[in-house]
Write a protein that holds these residues in place. Structure first.
Motif, PDB file in Angstrom:
ATOM      1  N   CYS A 175      -1.369   2.805 -10.966  1.00 33.88           N
ATOM      2  CA  CYS A 175      -0.437   3.854 -10.528  1.00 33.88           C
ATOM      3  C   CYS A 175       0.564   4.232 -11.624  1.00 33.88           C
ATOM      4  CB  CYS A 175       0.306   3.442  -9.271  1.00 33.88           C
ATOM      5  SG  CYS A 175       1.507   2.140  -9.577  1.00 33.88           S
ATOM      6  N   LYS A 213      -8.162   8.102  -9.168  1.00 34.61           N
ATOM      7  CA  LYS A 213      -7.620   7.293 -10.271  1.00 34.61           C
ATOM      8  C   LYS A 213      -8.664   6.287 -10.745  1.00 34.61           C
ATOM      9  CE  LYS A 213      -4.679   4.511  -7.177  1.00 34.61           C
ATOM     10  NZ  LYS A 213      -3.454   3.742  -7.052  1.00 34.61           N
ATOM     11  N   ARG A 231      -8.423  -3.566  11.034  1.00 35.91           N
ATOM     12  CA  ARG A 231      -8.475  -2.603  12.149  1.00 35.91           C
ATOM     13  C   ARG A 231      -9.876  -2.544  12.763  1.00 35.91           C
ATOM     14  NH1 ARG A 231      -5.943   2.364   9.853  1.00 35.91           N
ATOM     15  NH2 ARG A 231      -4.241   0.961   9.349  1.00 35.91           N
ATOM     16  N   VAL A 276      -8.103   6.174  10.782  1.00 31.89           N
ATOM     17  CA  VAL A 276      -8.036   5.974   9.335  1.00 31.89           C
ATOM     18  C   VAL A 276      -7.096   7.031   8.771  1.00 31.89           C
ATOM     19  CG1 VAL A 276      -9.390   5.694   7.226  1.00 31.89           C
ATOM     20  CG2 VAL A 276     -10.454   5.235   9.439  1.00 31.89           C
ATOM     21  N   TRP A 277      -6.254   6.637   7.816  1.00 26.07           N
ATOM     22  CA  TRP A 277      -5.204   7.533   7.332  1.00 26.07           C
ATOM     23  C   TRP A 277      -5.737   8.587   6.355  1.00 26.07           C
ATOM     24  CZ3 TRP A 277      -0.989   3.458   5.562  1.00 26.07           C
ATOM     25  CH2 TRP A 277      -0.605   2.696   6.686  1.00 26.07           C
ATOM     26  N   ASN A 310       5.007   1.518  -0.170  1.00 24.25           N
ATOM     27  CA  ASN A 310       5.603   2.104  -1.373  1.00 24.25           C
ATOM     28  C   ASN A 310       6.480   3.303  -1.038  1.00 24.25           C
ATOM     29  OD1 ASN A 310       4.617   1.397  -4.407  1.00 24.25           O
ATOM     30  ND2 ASN A 310       3.183   0.602  -2.900  1.00 24.25           N
ATOM     31  N   GLY A 325       0.813  -1.206   0.000  1.00 27.10           N
ATOM     32  CA  GLY A 325       0.000   0.000   0.000  1.00 27.10           C
ATOM     33  C   GLY A 325       0.850   1.261   0.000  1.00 27.10           C
ATOM     34  N   ILE A 326       0.206   2.363   0.257  1.00 33.82           N
ATOM     35  CA  ILE A 326       0.843   3.679   0.127  1.00 33.82           C
ATOM     36  C   ILE A 326       2.038   3.814   1.083  1.00 33.82           C
ATOM     37  CG2 ILE A 326      -0.746   4.795   1.786  1.00 33.82           C
ATOM     38  CD1 ILE A 326      -0.800   7.212  -0.157  1.00 33.82           C
ATOM     39  N   TYR A 374       7.652   2.211  -7.833  1.00 37.00           N
ATOM     40  CA  TYR A 374       6.877   1.040  -8.272  1.00 37.00           C
ATOM     41  C   TYR A 374       6.296   1.313  -9.668  1.00 37.00           C
ATOM     42  CZ  TYR A 374       2.740  -2.129  -7.746  1.00 37.00           C
ATOM     43  OH  TYR A 374       1.742  -3.068  -7.882  1.00 37.00           O
ATOM     44  N   VAL A 396      -5.467  -0.157   1.574  1.00 33.74           N
ATOM     45  CA  VAL A 396      -6.457   0.402   2.501  1.00 33.74           C
ATOM     46  C   VAL A 396      -7.556  -0.577   2.886  1.00 33.74           C
ATOM     47  CG1 VAL A 396      -7.762   1.521   0.595  1.00 33.74           C
ATOM     48  CG2 VAL A 396      -8.012   2.352   2.936  1.00 33.74           C
ATOM     49  N   PRO A 416      -9.672  11.216  -0.913  1.00 34.17           N
ATOM     50  CA  PRO A 416      -9.265  10.601  -2.178  1.00 34.17           C
ATOM     51  C   PRO A 416     -10.297   9.598  -2.680  1.00 34.17           C
ATOM     52  CG  PRO A 416      -7.448  10.534  -0.609  1.00 34.17           C
ATOM     53  CD  PRO A 416      -8.651  11.008   0.136  1.00 34.17           C
TER      54      PRO A 416
HETATM   55  C1  LIG Z   1      -2.985  -0.424  -5.836  1.00 31.41           C
HETATM   56  C2  LIG Z   1      -2.213   0.825  -5.515  1.00 31.41           C
HETATM   57  O1  LIG Z   1      -1.998   0.911  -4.126  1.00 31.41           O
HETATM   58  C3  LIG Z   1      -1.223   2.009  -3.636  1.00 31.41           C
HETATM   59  O2  LIG Z   1      -1.791   3.223  -3.909  1.00 31.41           O
HETATM   60  P1  LIG Z   1      -3.073   3.733  -3.170  1.00 31.41           P
HETATM   61  O3  LIG Z   1      -4.248   3.599  -4.048  1.00 31.41           O
HETATM   62  O4  LIG Z   1      -2.803   5.085  -2.645  1.00 31.41           O
HETATM   63  O5  LIG Z   1      -3.243   2.636  -2.036  1.00 31.41           O
HETATM   64  P2  LIG Z   1      -3.652   2.395  -0.565  1.00 31.41           P
HETATM   65  O6  LIG Z   1      -4.664   1.326  -0.617  1.00 31.41           O
HETATM   66  O7  LIG Z   1      -2.476   2.139   0.298  1.00 31.41           O
HETATM   67  O8  LIG Z   1      -4.309   3.761  -0.027  1.00 31.41           O
HETATM   68  C4  LIG Z   1      -5.469   4.302  -0.577  1.00 31.41           C
HETATM   69  C5  LIG Z   1      -5.944   5.475   0.227  1.00 31.41           C
HETATM   70  O9  LIG Z   1      -6.455   4.974   1.476  1.00 31.41           O
HETATM   71  C6  LIG Z   1      -5.924   5.752   2.536  1.00 31.41           C
HETATM   72  N1  LIG Z   1      -5.910   4.947   3.764  1.00 31.41           N
HETATM   73  C7  LIG Z   1      -6.682   5.183   4.855  1.00 31.41           C
HETATM   74  N2  LIG Z   1      -6.385   4.324   5.844  1.00 31.41           N
HETATM   75  C8  LIG Z   1      -5.445   3.497   5.332  1.00 31.41           C
HETATM   76  C9  LIG Z   1      -4.742   2.381   5.895  1.00 31.41           C
HETATM   77  O10 LIG Z   1      -4.948   1.993   7.036  1.00 31.41           O
HETATM   78  N3  LIG Z   1      -3.854   1.760   5.072  1.00 31.41           N
HETATM   79  C10 LIG Z   1      -3.632   2.174   3.779  1.00 31.41           C
HETATM   80  N4  LIG Z   1      -2.739   1.487   3.007  1.00 31.41           N
HETATM   81  N5  LIG Z   1      -4.249   3.247   3.245  1.00 31.41           N
HETATM   82  C11 LIG Z   1      -5.136   3.896   4.022  1.00 31.41           C
HETATM   83  C12 LIG Z   1      -4.563   6.179   2.040  1.00 31.41           C
HETATM   84  O11 LIG Z   1      -4.056   7.266   2.774  1.00 31.41           O
HETATM   85  C13 LIG Z   1      -4.875   6.496   0.580  1.00 31.41           C
HETATM   86  O12 LIG Z   1      -5.445   7.782   0.493  1.00 31.41           O
HETATM   87  C14 LIG Z   1       0.120   1.995  -4.201  1.00 31.41           C
HETATM   88  O13 LIG Z   1       0.802   0.976  -3.604  1.00 31.41           O
HETATM   89  C15 LIG Z   1       0.108   1.866  -5.704  1.00 31.41           C
HETATM   90  O14 LIG Z   1       1.346   1.468  -6.084  1.00 31.41           O
HETATM   91  C16 LIG Z   1      -0.933   0.938  -6.255  1.00 31.41           C
HETATM   92  O15 LIG Z   1      -0.787   0.374  -7.322  1.00 31.41           O
END
Ligand SMILES: C[C@H]1O[C@H](OP(=O)(O)OP(=O)(O)OC[C@H]2O[C@@H](n3cnc4c(=O)[nH]c(N)nc43)[C@H](O)[C@@H]2O)[C@@H](O)[C@@H](O)C1=O
Ligand SMILES: NC(=O)C1=CN([C@@H]2O[C@H](COP(=O)(O)OP(=O)(O)OC[C@H]3O[C@@H](n4cnc5c(N)ncnc54)[C@H](OP(=O)(O)O)[C@@H]3O)[C@@H](O)[C@H]2O)C=CC1
Length: 324
Positions: A124, A289, A202, A216-217, A87, A83-84, A151, A195, A222
């Motif tokens: 991405c 996106k 959680r 939640v982050w 990465n 995840g974010i 990535y 996420v 978004p």
């Molecule tokens: C598939 C895709 O996945 C990644 O991009 P991303 O879409 O940003 O992915 P994400 O799932 O980590 O977050 C989505 C949103 O959600 C929010 N958020 C809230 N709370 C949590 C939380 O607890 N964990 C995470 N990870 N995010 C959280 C977070 O802050 C963000 O706004 C890249 O690895 C990219 O390389 C890629 O290909």
């Protein structure tokens, strides 16, 4: 982007259910769904190797594997994924391991006589401020989202490598670009996951422990497009049988939600009764996106699983397989 020479279809994929197919990364979210799909269709000759059995970053080992096994088809679902936070924290791993894995597998597959290979990228790859919904033609038209550019660069190199081998060698390598995925066998790590599984875990732990709040982050604003991994697997197999073009193909659900809406939905499915607290010190990442998946729809494929239905099934799987 297409050419008559390079757009021949591959009907032979479905015609021989005993053809040898190497699914790289078969224990991951995507690879395991592809294995389930292929087995449900009656494919009987899947070649599978765990990371411990075959480290795909080791070029010699990958070549020896291809020389010995000589698979006819390859679906490349092995990668360094996260995840974010992951990465953003491990950029060297994300660029280096992914470049190594995909370079070794694509090159060896070509040299050892594989008929067709499918490479998986990610949404991405597109510029941070790409037009929405994002068409395939938006690739390399602007700067990337900084939290995952390492990535993304590796994934773009994978697309270009498939295109280059098609152009120079007339070899049937295609690329699918999935949107954000979820489902059984996802990574539920508290920090390094995406996420959806992060929140599912959680909320579940908060429910079990009687906590009043869940953090939640980011800001919640978004927008993300989610696709169930069983739909993705169906699309991958569909592309193996019906697409042989130069250009990569977007694979999305066409439906987006804000992270706040997603959090509320996961909270409801899990049955957590408390409050959400937003930690805005964490990055939001790209603001939106949503992919334009009309090319895939035009080829004849559409998704079937709604987000609510997919969440219910994923939580059931989590309860049966992951929770302590
Ligand atoms: C598939 C895709 O996945 C990644 O991009 P991303 O879409 O940003 O992915 P994400 O799932 O980590 O977050 C989505 C949103 O959600 C929010 N958020 C809230 N709370 C949590 C939380 O607890 N964990 C995470 N990870 N995010 C959280 C977070 O802050 C963000 O706004 C890249 O690895 C990219 O390389 C890629 O290909
Ligand atoms: N998850 C998502 O939301 C999205 C995923 N994708 C793409 O789909 C593909 C699969 O992702 P996903 O299933 O989620 O990822 P997972 O992390 O769930 O699975 C990846 C698999 O690759 C294996 N692997 C990693 N490194 C190596 C290595 N060096 N040698 C051999 N095997 C290795 C892993 O094994 P081990 O765990 O033992 O290391 C694991 O089985 C990736 O290309 C990813 O970019 C695209 C868009 C969104």
């Amino acid at each position: 982007m297409s050419s008559a020479i390079n757009d021949a279809t591959s009907p032979s994929f479905f015609s021989n259910k005993s053809a040898k197919i190497f699914v790289a990364g078969h224990r991951g979210l995507v690879g395991s769904a592809i294995v389930r799909k292929l087995q449900s269709l009656g494919f009987t000759n899947l070649v599978l190797r765990t990371h411990a059995d075959l480290d795909l970053t080791r070029q010699n080992d990958v070549e020896s594997f291809f020389a010995a096994e000589k698979p006819q088809f390859v679906i490349l679902a092995a990668a360094k994924v996260g995840g974010i936070h992951a990465n953003n924290t491990y950029p060297a791993d994300f660029i280096s391991l992914n470049l190594q894995i995909q370079t070794n597998v694509i090159d060896a597959a070509h040299r050892f006589g594989v008929t067709k290979l499918l490479f998986l990228g990610s949404s991405c790859i597109y510029p941070k401020f790409a037009p929405q919904p994002i068409p395939e033609s938006a690739l390399l038209t602007g700067p990337l989202e900084p939290t995952n550019e390492w990535y993304a660069i590796a994934k773009i190199a994978g697309i270009k490598m498939c295109q280059a081998y098609r152009i120079q060698h007339n070899w049937d390598a295609i690329s699918g670009m999935p949107t954000n995925l979820y489902g059984p066998h996802d990574n539920f790590h508290p920090e390094n996951s995406h996420v959806l599984p992060a929140l599912m875990r959680r909320f579940h732990e908060a429910k079990v422990n009687g906590a009043k709040e869940v953090v939640v982050w980011g800001t919640g604003s978004p927008l993300r497009e989610f696709l169930h991994v069983d739909d993705l697997a169906d699309a991958v197999v569909f592309l193996m049988g019906s697409y042989s073009g130069l250009e990569h193909v977007n694979v999305g659900s066409g439906k987006e939600v804000t992270i706040k809406e997603l959090a509320e939905l996961v909270k409801e499915v899990v049955g957590f009764q408390g409050q959400l607290v937003w930690d805005s010190s964490k990055p939001d990442g790209t603001p939106r996106k949503l992919m334009d998946s009309s090319k895939l729809a035009g080829l004849g494929w559409t998704p079937k699983i709604s987000l609510k239905e997919g969440l219910v099934g994923t939580y059931k799987w989590y309860l049966e397989n992951v929770k302590q």
